[in-house]
Design an enzyme around this catalytic site. Sequence first.
Site, PDB file in Angstrom:
ATOM      1  NE  ARG A 123     -10.199  -5.470  -1.583  1.00  0.00           N
ATOM      2  CZ  ARG A 123     -10.658  -5.489  -0.352  1.00  0.00           C
ATOM      3  NH1 ARG A 123     -10.977  -6.635   0.206  1.00  0.00           N
ATOM      4  NH2 ARG A 123     -10.793  -4.388   0.333  1.00  0.00           N
ATOM      5  CB  SER A 190      -4.194   4.088  -1.864  1.00  0.00           C
ATOM      6  OG  SER A 190      -5.474   3.548  -1.746  1.00  0.00           O
ATOM      7  CG  ASP A 244      -5.579   3.918   1.216  1.00  0.00           C
ATOM      8  OD1 ASP A 244      -5.368   5.128   1.314  1.00  0.00           O
ATOM      9  OD2 ASP A 244      -4.666   3.063   1.305  1.00  0.00           O
TER      10      ASP A 244
HETATM   11  C1  BGC Z   1      -0.025   7.157  -0.303  1.00  0.00           C
HETATM   12  C2  BGC Z   1      -1.360   7.531   0.300  1.00  0.00           C
HETATM   13  C3  BGC Z   1      -2.051   6.277   0.816  1.00  0.00           C
HETATM   14  C4  BGC Z   1      -1.135   5.515   1.749  1.00  0.00           C
HETATM   15  C5  BGC Z   1      -1.756   4.249   2.287  1.00  0.00           C
HETATM   16  C6  BGC Z   1       0.796   6.327   0.674  1.00  0.00           C
HETATM   17  O1  BGC Z   1       1.968   5.891   0.050  1.00  0.00           O
HETATM   18  O2  BGC Z   1       0.690   8.312  -0.662  1.00  0.00           O
HETATM   19  O3  BGC Z   1      -2.173   8.175  -0.633  1.00  0.00           O
HETATM   20  O4  BGC Z   1      -3.225   6.649   1.463  1.00  0.00           O
HETATM   21  O5  BGC Z   1       0.069   5.193   1.080  1.00  0.00           O
HETATM   22  O6  BGC Z   1      -2.107   3.379   1.273  1.00  0.00           O
END
Ligand code: BGC
Length: 520
Positions: A123, A190, A244
Amino acid sequence: MAPSSEYIIEFKIDVFKTLKLAGTTTGVLVAIGLGAYYIHRSLQSSKRVVLRDEVRNILRPFQLSEEQIRRVMANLNSEMTNGLKSNSATNELAMFPTYVHHGPSGQESGEYLVVDLGGSNFRVSHVVIEARNRMRLNNKIFLIPHSLLLGEGEKLFDYIAECLQRFIDDNKLSLHKSSDYKFDLAFTFSFPCHQTSLREATLVSWTKGFSCTSVVGNDVALMLQEAINRRKGLKIEVVALVNDTVGTLMACSSTYRDCRAGVILGTGTNACYFEHLDNVPKWISPRDNATKNVIISTEWGALGKNGCLDFIRTDIDRELDESSLTPQQQVFEKMISALYLGEIVRLIIVDLVQRSILFPGRMQKSPSIRPDYNIFLILRGSFYAKHVADIESDTTEDLSITTNILTSIGIHEPSYDDCYIIREVCKTVSLRAAKLAAAAIAVLINRLNMPSVTVAVDGTLFRHHQNFKKNLIRTIDRLVPRTHRLVLSEDGSSKGSALVAAVDRRLKSASTTVEKTFPS
Ligand code: BGC
């Protein structure tokens, strides 16, 4: 002519006789009906008991006792403490300091671009922060072609830069800006990243089905900046890299002053929280008197890497793990998050089919079975968390919702029993996920040790999966007596990341103002 009294008596007797006869007949019919019903029921239930005993044996390992949940909590808690001590790769949990030390004060302002990358699409947002953190957001979702998820990393970043350019042009964001104006951009990324400053972050590993080459081990904020710089005319500076969970926490903390933790329960799972720097022995960066806390991204999805969850892992969990892109990694995430819930259910269904408990006799190659039925049984990932949510909450008498979902994925004319069993499977897998997520959130609440605390939450499981959410809240209430509330953080990962950039800008300009006022 009025009837004679004799006739009336006759009539009464007739009515009486008729009623008696009818009553007897009705009674007999009712008795036969009830008899048939009970015979049918007992046949059904005896059939079901046989089925359910076998089904129960298969589902039992997914049913977590209070003791097991408390053991998960204890393990998670001690792994969190270990992770704060050092950056050793042998730690279960990374516990990354994020270089975000302060929540918003309400005095932040300005306009920011945010790129939010973490799921199968990404996004681009334009966020305007006004007085008292009121925010206007305009965004666009771009699909990421599958080939880019698994291809050369540089191409992924070039694609993001191209989308940024399109977004700016389509929304005429450069209009009325001077020719040397540069947009500040917060990059919500994320995945597990080792940060060395707010804008420097090395990707440690991919999760959630991403596997682009030449990105792990590199600074992803820099890779995005370089891709932007390769596009002549695109004037953007990457000022912050934000997980995130951190965005989710920041977006909520402008409304709830006691919000100290952010949790994602979506495609993946993770949590962050404010930790006192005194509790972070591995913190080596400079620290001034004003810097007392730092947000830690726990990366709790990795729990279980070294076997501390083996006591609750099932054969199905192991099977799912072995065939995933990341074997032995993200063990906890693979038991909880939306990317995997559907696949756990599918693997149990396949097991039940192979034991002839489900769709008996239909596994054989029969011309009446359409090929898509077999595709469901063979194809990994063909059953989604959304299916689990919808089936689990099917309260129709004939389980028509379940029938329709099964039909839509190629399982035609499932029997009532088939649907019933599949609903049991969905309920069990989803309840286990909710209990595990609750255990983890309970650990966070305990660690924060505040009289009352707000936890910001986002992600599809929390937002759309009503039973999951109900079970989650119920279990947390049982595990922690402390006052707490879970709050949905709307658009948190975009708005919150803009806030991270805005807080940084405010603090920097405050320090330059102080420097100007008090020259050393
Ligand atoms: C990632 C995290 C992320 C989470 C939610 C996980 O697979 O390692 O960094 O915050 O997913 O998106």
